[in-house]
Structure formats: C-alpha cells, structure tokens
Design a protein around this motif. Structure first.
Motif, mmCIF file in Angstrom:
data_model
loop_
_atom_site.group_PDB
_atom_site.id
_atom_site.type_symbol
_atom_site.label_atom_id
_atom_site.label_comp_id
_atom_site.label_asym_id
_atom_site.label_seq_id
_atom_site.Cartn_x
_atom_site.Cartn_y
_atom_site.Cartn_z
ATOM 1 N N UNK A 55 1.548 6.878 -6.785
ATOM 2 C CA UNK A 55 0.367 7.837 -7.064
ATOM 3 C C UNK A 55 1.111 9.329 -6.929
ATOM 4 N N UNK A 56 1.995 9.392 -6.026
ATOM 5 C CA UNK A 56 2.717 10.909 -5.706
ATOM 6 C C UNK A 56 3.985 11.162 -6.595
ATOM 7 N N UNK A 115 -6.304 9.700 -10.394
ATOM 8 C CA UNK A 115 -4.971 8.884 -9.883
ATOM 9 C C UNK A 115 -5.023 9.227 -8.542
ATOM 10 N N UNK A 116 -4.867 10.405 -8.081
ATOM 11 C CA UNK A 116 -4.718 10.853 -6.629
ATOM 12 C C UNK A 116 -6.271 10.328 -5.719
ATOM 13 N N UNK A 117 -7.043 10.329 -6.288
ATOM 14 C CA UNK A 117 -8.289 9.923 -5.774
ATOM 15 C C UNK A 117 -8.337 8.533 -5.570
ATOM 16 N N UNK A 129 1.211 15.998 -9.850
ATOM 17 C CA UNK A 129 0.340 15.300 -8.461
ATOM 18 C C UNK A 129 1.107 16.106 -7.551
ATOM 19 N N UNK A 130 2.423 16.142 -7.491
ATOM 20 C CA UNK A 130 3.203 16.717 -6.299
ATOM 21 C C UNK A 130 2.662 18.168 -6.162
ATOM 22 N N UNK A 131 2.666 19.020 -7.167
ATOM 23 C CA UNK A 131 2.072 20.277 -7.170
ATOM 24 C C UNK A 131 0.749 20.189 -6.599
ATOM 25 N N UNK A 170 0.856 -1.293 -0.030
ATOM 26 C CA UNK A 170 0.126 0.080 -0.100
ATOM 27 C C UNK A 170 0.829 1.338 -0.028
ATOM 28 N N UNK A 171 1.953 0.969 0.797
ATOM 29 C CA UNK A 171 2.937 2.255 0.708
ATOM 30 C C UNK A 171 3.475 2.680 -0.466
ATOM 31 N N UNK A 172 3.728 1.374 -1.304
ATOM 32 C CA UNK A 172 4.386 1.567 -2.628
ATOM 33 C C UNK A 172 3.334 2.162 -3.557
#
Length: 124
Positions: free
Chosen positions: A42-43, A82-84, A48-50, A35-37
């Motif tokens: 995703x980040x 993707x983030x969602x 996405x970072x922005x 899950x962490x991977x």
C-alpha cells in the motif's frame, strides 16, 4: 588446528561458521507477515509516500493534498482509498470536507526511514 580455529585467530569467521553459530531469528506469524506485506504494498507508490509525508504532522483534506502534491483530485482520491483500505489513513468528515490523518505514527516512520535510505544512495 582446524579451519575454524584459524579463522578465530584472525578474528574472522567464514560465512558458514557465522551462520551456523547464530541461531535463526524468531519469525512473526504468517498472518502478521502477510499483513506487513499488504501494508508495504500500500505504501509502494510515490504519490502514496508523498501523502503519508504530508499527513505526518497534521490532518489534511483532499484539496490541500491536491495543492501540495500538484496532482489531480481523482488521483489523490484513488490513492487515499488504497491507503484507507490498508489501514494507513482514516478520514473524518467535517461538513463538506473529509480530513485524512495517519492511523498511527509508526507508518510515518516507515516512510521517513525508506526515503532516508533511498537518499543515501547505493552502498558498497
């Protein structure tokens, strides 16, 4: 006198002695590491970072993100999907707008720390 004793006199142990004297760290479950991977993947895009940095203090709708990041609406929407899906952001409809916010503050800290590390540059 053994090699280990000589190293102790100099205040330095060799890499093999340090590794042998330090017990291995307890690892999280494979599910947690997976899950962490997924979260880190995703980040792993600059846009996405922005987005995460934009959402760290307040919620924003898509057109605000488009304006702040100077990218197209379809691109913002794609990255938000993707983030969602990764559980990083959540959207809440208010009339015709969907406002996005971070699921929790830990996510902003991960991104802020990564950016700060990158800004420090290479270490010797």
């Amino acid at each position: 006198m053994s090699l280990t004793d000589a190293d102790d006199l100099h205040g330095e142990a060799g890499p093999h002695e340090r590794a042998a004297s330090t017990p291995p760290a307890a690892l999280p479950s494979k599910d947690a590491m997976s899950a962490a991977g997924d979260l880190l993947r995703a980040l792993a895009a600059p846009v996405r970072i922005a987005i995460v940095l934009q959402l760290r203090h307040t919620q924003r709708c898509v057109h605000e993100l488009v304006e702040a990041l100077d990218v197209t609406q379809p691109l913002i929407s794609q990255h938000l999907r993707i983030l969602k899906a990764a559980g990083v952001v959540r959207g809440e409809r208010n009339g015709r707008e969907v406002f996005y916010r971070l699921v929790d503050d830990h996510l902003a800290h991960i991104v802020i720390d990564a950016v700060a590390h990158a800004e420090e540059g290479p270490r010797p």
